[in-house]
Structures are given as C-alpha cells and as structure tokens.
Enzyme design. Structure first.
Site, PDB file in Angstrom:
ATOM      1  N   SER A 107       5.359   8.673   1.326  1.00 40.60           N
ATOM      2  CA  SER A 107       6.730   8.945   1.739  1.00 40.60           C
ATOM      3  C   SER A 107       6.792  10.058   2.775  1.00 40.60           C
ATOM      4  O   SER A 107       5.878  10.878   2.904  1.00 40.60           O
ATOM      5  CB  SER A 107       7.573   9.338   0.522  1.00 40.60           C
ATOM      6  OG  SER A 107       7.425   8.398  -0.511  1.00 40.60           O
TER       7      SER A 107
HETATM    8  N1  SAH Z   1       4.859   8.476  -4.322  1.00 37.18           N
HETATM    9  C1  SAH Z   1       3.913   7.913  -3.372  1.00 37.18           C
HETATM   10  C2  SAH Z   1       4.525   6.879  -2.447  1.00 37.18           C
HETATM   11  C3  SAH Z   1       4.892   5.673  -3.174  1.00 37.18           C
HETATM   12  S1  SAH Z   1       5.037   4.175  -2.284  1.00 37.18           S
HETATM   13  C4  SAH Z   1       3.181   8.988  -2.605  1.00 37.18           C
HETATM   14  O1  SAH Z   1       3.428  10.172  -2.828  1.00 37.18           O
HETATM   15  O2  SAH Z   1       2.304   8.628  -1.801  1.00 37.18           O
HETATM   16  C5  SAH Z   1       5.595   3.194  -3.653  1.00 37.18           C
HETATM   17  C6  SAH Z   1       4.532   2.840  -4.645  1.00 37.18           C
HETATM   18  O3  SAH Z   1       5.183   2.173  -5.714  1.00 37.18           O
HETATM   19  C7  SAH Z   1       3.484   1.870  -4.100  1.00 37.18           C
HETATM   20  O4  SAH Z   1       2.221   2.456  -4.201  1.00 37.18           O
HETATM   21  C8  SAH Z   1       3.609   0.654  -5.010  1.00 37.18           C
HETATM   22  O5  SAH Z   1       2.378   0.051  -5.332  1.00 37.18           O
HETATM   23  C9  SAH Z   1       4.271   1.250  -6.251  1.00 37.18           C
HETATM   24  N2  SAH Z   1       4.972   0.287  -7.104  1.00 37.18           N
HETATM   25  C10 SAH Z   1       5.809  -0.712  -6.762  1.00 37.18           C
HETATM   26  N3  SAH Z   1       6.226  -1.375  -7.856  1.00 37.18           N
HETATM   27  C11 SAH Z   1       5.638  -0.754  -8.943  1.00 37.18           C
HETATM   28  C12 SAH Z   1       5.665  -0.973 -10.341  1.00 37.18           C
HETATM   29  N4  SAH Z   1       6.359  -1.950 -10.912  1.00 37.18           N
HETATM   30  N5  SAH Z   1       4.945  -0.144 -11.126  1.00 37.18           N
HETATM   31  C13 SAH Z   1       4.201   0.855 -10.589  1.00 37.18           C
HETATM   32  N6  SAH Z   1       4.136   1.094  -9.275  1.00 37.18           N
HETATM   33  C14 SAH Z   1       4.841   0.309  -8.446  1.00 37.18           C
END
Ligand code: SAH
Length: 213
Positions: A61
């Site tokens: 992000s």
């Molecule tokens: N917080 C992260 C950025 C997240 S991007 C950072 O600091 O880098 C969003 C993430 O959510 C992705 O890696 C994706 O794989 C995850 N995601 C999406 N759906 C999900 C689910 N049902 N359970 C767990 N993770 C999920």
C-alpha cells in the site's frame, strides 16, 4: 547527507503533510525501512508515496494510506491486533512497533513466506504470519482489540465483526468495485457497531479461499 537518508527524510515529511500527525505512528514508520519490503525492479521507489507491485499481482500500500489507516486504528501497546492481507508484511511491521502482538494472514503462501523472512531478518519478535483465508478472521486467537483489513470487501465480513472485542476498532476498505471504495472505521459497543466513513481509497479485492500455489 546521503541520498538514502535524504529520501527517508522526505518520506517522513510527506507523511506529515498528508495528515499523519500521531507521534507514535510517525515514530513506528520511521523505524520500519520500507525498502526491505519491496523487491527487485521497484526497490528504488520504496520511499516514494506510491503503492508498488509485489508478487502474485498484489501491491504494497501507499505509505500515507498505511499511516492514515494505522492512525485511525488508535493502537495502544496493550493491544492484540489482527491484520487481514499480509502482502509484503510492511503494514504488520509498522503495527509491531505500536501493539503488544500482531497476527497477520494472507491467502498467498509465497507472500506470507517472503513477509515472514523479512520480519525475521528485522528481528521483530511480536508478529505471527499465517497462511489462510482472512474472510474468516483467526478464530483461535480471537477476540482482537483492533482489526485492520488491507483488501476491499463489499461489506465488513461477519466473522471479523464477531472477533472484535467490545470497545474494539476495525478499519477496512469497503466497496462494490475496485474503482469506488471507502475506508470505514467500525467501533464495537456493548449493543452494536458504529460506522464512520473516513476517505476514498483503492485496494485490491478481498478474495475468498486460499490462493492456488
Ligand atoms: N498490507 C499489505 C498490502 C496488502 S495488499 C502490505 O503492507 O504490503 C492485499 C493483500 O490481501 C494481498 O496480499 C492479498 O493476497 C490479500 N488477500 C486478499 N484476500 C484475502 C483473504 N481472503 N484472506 C487473506 N488475505 C487476502
């Protein structure tokens, strides 16, 4: 001043100018080197205020959004925090400096593995990285003082609301499409939930089920 030191100073200046004023949040973000969480081609741009691609088509992000979400979460050093969407592990590392304990879950095993490696390399002792479907939260560690979701759902998932303590706060992006989403702050009371809309955001979607390896 070295080029890197200058870029890090600019990074903190940008965070302040975008509304991150909480001293604990700024100090946590100063401690965590975002460059450790961005690999390859884009590593160079780690100190710019932009989301960047990571593996599996996901993104780390935008730092100012990480800061504003973290600030809205009002984390204290006694808190047990759940993050849904580990991604690179950057947000979890920031939270680790503010909370007692952080649990973070992602549906992509290659992402949790890489995030775990960086978190171990940084010597962060209070983050547990789990591979799984975060739509169901983390029942075995519930309830949580704080929950942060970093992928967008249409509505707050019911299991997450259930795993939030009374008095607890959850911050999450919600929206029907990947174009129009709002960051929402949910506060749990004895007799229900309060919802406050914070700002427009754009996150990758929350997807049900484990990702195929
Ligand atoms: N917080 C992260 C950025 C997240 S991007 C950072 O600091 O880098 C969003 C993430 O959510 C992705 O890696 C994706 O794989 C995850 N995601 C999406 N759906 C999900 C689910 N049902 N359970 C767990 N993770 C999920």
């Amino acid at each position: 001043m070295s080029d890197l030191a200058e870029r890090k100073m600019q990074f903190l200046f940008t965070l302040r100018s975008k509304g991150i004023s909480n001293a604990r949040v700024l100090a946590a973000m100063e401690k965590v080197d975002r460059g450790m969480f961005v690999r390859g081609h884009f590593a160079d741009r780690a100190y710019e205020d932009m989301p960047l691609p990571i593996a599996s088509g996901q993104t780390i992000s935008q730092p100012s959004v990480v800061g504003l979400m973290t600030q809205a979460l009002e984390v204290s050093e006694r808190d047990k925090v759940l993050e849904i969407g580990t991604g690179s592990g950057y947000q979890a590392a920031v939270l680790s400096h503010l909370a007692r304990r952080v649990y973070t879950i992602d549906r992509h095993r290659n992402l949790t593995r890489a995030a775990q490696e960086v978190i171990t390399a940084l010597g962060i002792p209070n983050v547990t990285v789990v591979t799984g479907d975060g739509c169901f939260g983390m029942e075995e560690q519930a309830p949580f003082d704080r929950i942060l979701v970093t992928a967008a759902a249409e509505d707050p998932p019911t299991p997450l609301l259930a795993q939030l303590k009374v008095g607890g706060i959850m911050v999450l992006p919600v929206g029907q499409s990947d174009q129009v989403q709002s960051l929402i702050k949910v506060v749990r009371h004895e007799d229900g939930f309060d919802y406050e809309e914070l700002m427009p955001v754009r996150f990758v979607p929350l997807v049900e089920g484990l990702a195929e390896p």
